[in-house]
Design an enzyme around this catalytic site. Structure first.
Site, PDB file in Angstrom:
ATOM      1  N   GLY A  10       0.822  -1.217   0.000  1.00 37.18           N
ATOM      2  CA  GLY A  10       0.000   0.000   0.000  1.00 37.18           C
ATOM      3  C   GLY A  10       0.849   1.257   0.000  1.00 37.18           C
ATOM      4  O   GLY A  10       0.560   2.229   0.697  1.00 37.18           O
ATOM      5  N   ALA A  11       1.915   1.253  -0.830  1.00 39.49           N
ATOM      6  CA  ALA A  11       2.909   2.323  -0.771  1.00 39.49           C
ATOM      7  C   ALA A  11       2.669   3.447  -1.773  1.00 39.49           C
ATOM      8  O   ALA A  11       3.470   4.373  -1.865  1.00 39.49           O
ATOM      9  CB  ALA A  11       4.305   1.738  -0.992  1.00 39.49           C
ATOM     10  N   ASN A  60      -1.965  -6.670  -6.009  1.00 47.83           N
ATOM     11  CA  ASN A  60      -3.285  -6.587  -5.387  1.00 47.83           C
ATOM     12  C   ASN A  60      -3.271  -7.582  -4.236  1.00 47.83           C
ATOM     13  O   ASN A  60      -3.301  -8.795  -4.452  1.00 47.83           O
ATOM     14  CB  ASN A  60      -4.367  -6.948  -6.408  1.00 47.83           C
ATOM     15  N   SER A 139      -5.115   0.296  13.460  1.00 54.67           N
ATOM     16  CA  SER A 139      -5.902   1.493  13.764  1.00 54.67           C
ATOM     17  C   SER A 139      -6.479   1.338  15.167  1.00 54.67           C
ATOM     18  O   SER A 139      -6.716   0.208  15.618  1.00 54.67           O
ATOM     19  CB  SER A 139      -7.050   1.628  12.752  1.00 54.67           C
ATOM     20  N   TYR A 152     -14.541  -2.265   8.890  1.00 55.29           N
ATOM     21  CA  TYR A 152     -13.154  -1.805   9.018  1.00 55.29           C
ATOM     22  C   TYR A 152     -12.604  -2.218  10.385  1.00 55.29           C
ATOM     23  O   TYR A 152     -11.503  -2.759  10.490  1.00 55.29           O
ATOM     24  CB  TYR A 152     -13.093  -0.286   8.850  1.00 55.29           C
TER      25      TYR A 152
END
Length: 219
Positions: A10-11, A60, A139, A152
């Site tokens: 995810g860069a 992906n 998170s 999420y």
């Protein structure tokens, strides 16, 4: 510590982009993966222009085939992966009632399955070497209730539980597993209205990148 090979998923933007730059500045080789080729290439060009070593690989994380292919290319380019940073993530801001199966599959597939697949690819070699570090960007939603973020939260709580169990399994092999649980960070994950209203309260992607690097740098 010497030069290490760091894989950042995810860069192409936000936190992952800043993590790649932070590790590169410290002299490490950085393998950056995401789905957006153009953004990855811009990042690699920027890192190389500053004297760093980086390569981009389209990946992906929801696809086992794509992850295996990316990992194979990374090892062909750079050799062993010393540290995997699971940063790829997505969300939908919807009530549970409004969240559909497609939303669920996308969020769980990216945030939880994606991390699982990336870990599965690097772990055998780490176990063989008895060395390695896996860092998960999670998170506070993993252990705090927020409205309109149920799936999420489930994806991040699942990854927290999975990686805590993994740590118990691999710590005797000198493999480190670290979890970062930031609050709100100013990234494109948020819609324009939320950014206009709350960005002054949010952390910056660079803040998280520095925390990740500091954790990696600990003996």
């Amino acid at each position: 510590m010497g030069q290490k090979v760091i894989w950042v998923s995810g860069a192409s933007s936000g936190i992952g982009r800043e993590i790649a730059k932070e590790f590169s500045k410290a002299g490490h080789k950085v393998a950056v993966t995401a789905r957006r080729k153009n953004e990855l290439m811009k990042l690699v060009k920027e890192i190389r222009s500053e004297g760093g070593t980086a390569s981009a690989f389209i990946c992906n994380v929801m696809s086992e085939l794509s992850v295996k292919s990316a990992f194979k290319k990374i090892t062909e380019d750079f050799g062993k992966v010393d540290c995997l940073i699971n940063n790829a993530g997505t969300t939908v801001f919807k009530s549970f009632t409004d969240t559909n199966v497609s939303d669920y599959d996308n969020v769980i597939g990216t945030n939880l399955r994606g991390a699982f697949l990336c870990i599965k690819s690097v772990l055998p070699e780490m176990l063989k070497r008895k060395n390695g570090h896996i860092i998960n960007v999670l998170s506070v939603a993993a252990n705090t209730a927020f409205e309109n973020s149920s799936v999420y939260a489930a994806s991040k709580a699942g990854l927290l539980a999975m990686s805590n169990s993994l740590r118990a399994e691999v710590r005797s092999n000198k493999i480190k597993v670290s979890n970062i649980l930031p609050g709100a960070v100013e990234t494109e994950m948020w819609d324009k209205k939320s950014l206009e209203q709350f960005s002054h309260k949010m952390m910056q992607p660079k803040d998280i990148a520095m925390i990740v690097f500091n954790i990696f740098s600990q003996p």
